[in-house]
Design a protein around this motif. Structure first.
Motif, short mmCIF file in Angstrom:
data_model
loop_
_atom_site.label_atom_id
_atom_site.label_comp_id
_atom_site.label_asym_id
_atom_site.label_seq_id
_atom_site.Cartn_x
_atom_site.Cartn_y
_atom_site.Cartn_z
N LEU A 5 55.58 -5.51 -21.41
CA LEU A 5 54.11 -5.39 -20.82
C LEU A 5 53.28 -4.65 -22.04
O LEU A 5 52.09 -5.25 -22.03
CB LEU A 5 54.01 -4.93 -19.38
CG LEU A 5 52.49 -4.63 -18.94
CD1 LEU A 5 52.28 -6.39 -18.87
CD2 LEU A 5 52.42 -4.06 -17.68
N GLY A 6 53.72 -3.55 -22.45
CA GLY A 6 53.01 -3.00 -23.20
C GLY A 6 52.77 -3.62 -24.52
O GLY A 6 51.83 -3.38 -25.16
N PHE A 7 54.05 -4.37 -24.99
CA PHE A 7 54.00 -5.09 -26.06
C PHE A 7 52.78 -6.13 -26.01
O PHE A 7 52.17 -6.52 -26.97
CB PHE A 7 55.35 -5.64 -26.34
CG PHE A 7 55.38 -6.83 -27.42
CD1 PHE A 7 55.31 -6.42 -28.83
CD2 PHE A 7 55.42 -8.13 -27.31
CE1 PHE A 7 55.27 -7.50 -29.89
CE2 PHE A 7 55.39 -9.13 -28.14
CZ PHE A 7 55.41 -8.88 -29.33
N ASN A 11 52.04 -14.35 -20.16
CA ASN A 11 53.36 -13.40 -20.43
C ASN A 11 53.18 -11.97 -19.80
O ASN A 11 54.10 -11.26 -19.07
CB ASN A 11 53.82 -13.22 -21.82
CG ASN A 11 54.29 -14.20 -22.63
OD1 ASN A 11 54.83 -15.07 -22.01
ND2 ASN A 11 53.90 -14.41 -23.89
N ILE A 12 51.78 -11.55 -19.76
CA ILE A 12 51.42 -10.47 -19.00
C ILE A 12 51.56 -10.41 -17.50
O ILE A 12 52.29 -9.62 -16.81
CB ILE A 12 49.95 -10.01 -19.34
CG1 ILE A 12 49.93 -9.32 -20.79
CG2 ILE A 12 49.41 -8.75 -18.39
CD1 ILE A 12 48.36 -9.10 -21.25
N LYS A 13 51.21 -11.44 -17.21
CA LYS A 13 51.41 -11.79 -15.48
C LYS A 13 52.87 -11.86 -15.29
O LYS A 13 53.21 -11.06 -14.19
CB LYS A 13 50.74 -13.22 -15.13
CG LYS A 13 50.76 -13.39 -13.66
CD LYS A 13 50.32 -14.68 -13.34
CE LYS A 13 50.38 -15.04 -11.91
NZ LYS A 13 51.54 -14.92 -11.39
N ILE A 27 58.04 -6.59 -12.93
CA ILE A 27 57.92 -5.19 -12.54
C ILE A 27 57.92 -4.76 -10.84
O ILE A 27 58.69 -4.29 -10.48
CB ILE A 27 56.80 -4.43 -13.46
CG1 ILE A 27 57.04 -4.48 -14.72
CG2 ILE A 27 56.65 -3.02 -12.72
CD1 ILE A 27 55.85 -3.87 -15.77
N GLN A 28 56.89 -5.51 -10.26
CA GLN A 28 56.56 -5.53 -8.98
C GLN A 28 57.89 -6.02 -8.18
O GLN A 28 58.32 -5.29 -7.06
CB GLN A 28 55.55 -6.21 -8.53
CG GLN A 28 54.91 -6.19 -7.20
CD GLN A 28 54.71 -4.76 -6.65
OE1 GLN A 28 53.96 -4.09 -7.41
NE2 GLN A 28 55.51 -4.04 -5.82
N TYR A 29 58.67 -7.03 -8.80
CA TYR A 29 59.45 -7.77 -8.22
C TYR A 29 60.84 -6.55 -8.03
O TYR A 29 61.47 -6.32 -7.03
CB TYR A 29 60.24 -9.03 -8.81
CG TYR A 29 61.44 -9.53 -8.20
CD1 TYR A 29 61.63 -10.04 -7.03
CD2 TYR A 29 62.80 -9.37 -8.87
CE1 TYR A 29 62.85 -10.66 -6.46
CE2 TYR A 29 63.81 -9.72 -8.44
CZ TYR A 29 63.89 -10.39 -7.48
OH TYR A 29 65.25 -10.77 -6.58
N TYR A 30 61.21 -6.00 -9.14
CA TYR A 30 62.07 -4.92 -9.18
C TYR A 30 61.76 -3.69 -8.13
O TYR A 30 62.69 -3.02 -7.80
CB TYR A 30 62.61 -4.72 -10.79
CG TYR A 30 63.55 -5.94 -11.21
CD1 TYR A 30 64.76 -6.27 -10.55
CD2 TYR A 30 62.87 -6.44 -12.20
CE1 TYR A 30 65.63 -7.38 -11.10
CE2 TYR A 30 63.67 -7.70 -12.63
CZ TYR A 30 65.03 -8.19 -12.06
OH TYR A 30 65.63 -9.10 -12.53
N LYS A 31 60.57 -3.20 -8.23
CA LYS A 31 60.07 -2.41 -7.55
C LYS A 31 60.37 -2.59 -6.08
O LYS A 31 61.12 -1.73 -5.13
CB LYS A 31 58.70 -1.85 -7.75
CG LYS A 31 58.39 -1.16 -9.15
CD LYS A 31 56.84 -0.95 -9.05
CE LYS A 31 56.65 0.14 -10.38
NZ LYS A 31 55.29 0.33 -10.30
N ASN A 32 60.14 -3.83 -5.78
CA ASN A 32 60.53 -4.34 -4.37
C ASN A 32 61.89 -4.07 -4.11
O ASN A 32 62.46 -4.11 -3.00
CB ASN A 32 59.93 -5.82 -3.96
CG ASN A 32 58.50 -5.78 -4.03
OD1 ASN A 32 57.63 -4.80 -3.92
ND2 ASN A 32 57.82 -6.90 -4.26
N VAL A 33 62.92 -4.87 -4.91
CA VAL A 33 64.17 -4.74 -4.87
C VAL A 33 64.68 -3.21 -4.70
O VAL A 33 65.63 -3.00 -3.78
CB VAL A 33 64.98 -5.29 -6.20
CG1 VAL A 33 66.50 -5.00 -6.17
CG2 VAL A 33 64.81 -6.72 -6.37
N LYS A 34 64.25 -2.35 -5.23
CA LYS A 34 64.60 -0.98 -5.13
C LYS A 34 64.19 -0.46 -3.72
O LYS A 34 64.83 0.28 -3.17
CB LYS A 34 63.69 -0.04 -6.32
CG LYS A 34 64.34 1.39 -6.30
CD LYS A 34 63.64 2.10 -7.40
CE LYS A 34 64.17 3.44 -7.59
NZ LYS A 34 63.50 4.05 -8.70
N ILE A 35 62.96 -0.63 -3.30
CA ILE A 35 62.48 -0.36 -1.91
C ILE A 35 63.56 -1.08 -0.78
O ILE A 35 63.90 -0.24 0.09
CB ILE A 35 61.12 -0.83 -1.62
CG1 ILE A 35 60.24 -0.02 -2.58
CG2 ILE A 35 60.73 -0.63 -0.27
CD1 ILE A 35 58.59 -0.44 -2.65
#
Length: 331
Positions: free
Chosen positions: A31-33, A50-52, A58-66
């Motif tokens: 995302l930074g790139f 690509n940004i989207k 990122i949000q998906y894997y945060k949801n996976v973690k939760i």
């Protein structure tokens, strides 16, 4: 327009926390790139796409973690119900095989997890009792606060939907009204913060009159359970002026028990107790997280103090004991 997060793939929930964190970092780097590329190529549709994608990942894997944390928290909560407290649980179950109304002393040190024991007793003894009327009194008191019986009854009155200046008789009538529709559980927490011998007024002026009114009725309150828990967090109950019943010394009571049943003091977990628990529960817990050596280290670090032990076990599984405490507070 806000879009809902994509559903979590069950296979991804099996990923380790370390792998999930690495994936979040990798997509954050990407995302930074693309942010840098967007500065060089403003208006590029491909870069915006690509940004989207990066943000979604990122949000998906945060949801996976939760989702993983919630899953493990539920599994761990169930497993921890089997840890220690067997002595208190057996006495409690034996009592309820004969009675539907009772008051109990829950006692231990300040980190003995008395409210966890209450949760365990209710959850395991009454598996169908999911939504009783439960009222915790004094649960927000700090260790330095002191209150008297009048303050205590005011707090109880507010918890059951009455004005804090309500009379004791009205409090009793309100409890009886609730008892006609469902089981009632009242937890008097932090009674060690009540002025000495004021605690006995709970029995003399609330509990005993309640029993008298119930016993004088014609089976009007036989359908549901009534439980009072008196919680001692400093092992000071001997100064309360209450004659507790050592039920485990005489378990053959058949007649109604009118006094407060003293459950054994909560003690620290023994090393072998913790080892046995893990050996039994390891099939139910994620195998890649914790090993016997970790459990041994937890016992060494905590010396078996219940709250410290369970906090360390939860931390090992990336959970917070405080989150479980919030859940059990709501029963």
């Amino acid at each position: 327009m806000h879009q809902s997060s994509p559903e979590v793939n069950e296979a991804d929930v099996e990923l380790t926390f370390e792998t999930i964190d690495i994936l979040i970092i990798e997509w954050s780097d990407k995302l930074g790139f693309y942010f840098e590329e967007e500065v060089k190529n403003p208006g590029s549709f491909e870069i915006r796409s690509n940004i989207k994608q990066c943000r979604d990942k990122i949000q998906y894997y945060k949801n996976v973690k939760i989702q993983k944390q919630l899953s493990i928290s539920n599994i761990l909560q169930t497993a921890l119900l089997e840890l220690n407290y067997n002595e208190q649980e057996n006495i409690f179950k034996d009592f309820w095989n004969k009675h539907k109304i009772g008051s109990f002393l829950i006692q231990g040190g300040k980190r003995s997890c008395q409210k966890w024991l209450i949760y365990q007793l209710i959850k395991k003894t009454f598996p169908g009792l999911y939504t009783p009327y439960k009222y915790s009194v004094n649960d927000t008191l700090t260790s330095r606060e002191k209150i008297d019986f009048e303050n205590l009854t005011g707090k109880l009155a507010k918890r059951i939907g009455l004005n804090e200046n309500t009379s004791i008789q009205e409090i009793i009538e309100r409890i009886l009204k609730l008892l006609k529709n469902d089981s009632v559980v009242v937890v008097f927490d932090n009674l060690d913060n009540v002025y000495e011998e004021e605690q006995k007024k709970i029995i003399e002026r609330i509990w005993n009159p309640l029993l008298e009114m119930i016993n004088s009725s014609e089976n009007e309150y036989d359908k549901f359970y009534l439980l009072f828990f008196l919680v001692d967090n400093k092992r000071s109950a001997s100064t309360w002026g209450i004659d507790f019943i050592e039920y485990w010394k005489n378990r053959h009571f058949i007649e109604p028990v009118t006094g407060v049943v003293e459950l054994p003091i909560i003690t620290n977990f023994q090393e072998q107790t913790l080892r046995n628990w893990f050996e039994i529960q390891r099939e139910n817990l994620p195998k890649w997280v914790c090993h016997q050596s970790d459990i041994d280290k937890i016992w060494e670090d905590t010396e078996g103090v219940p709250k410290d032990t369970m906090s360390d076990i939860c931390a090992k599984y990336k959970c917070n004991w405080s989150d479980i405490e919030i859940l059990i507070a709501a029963l």
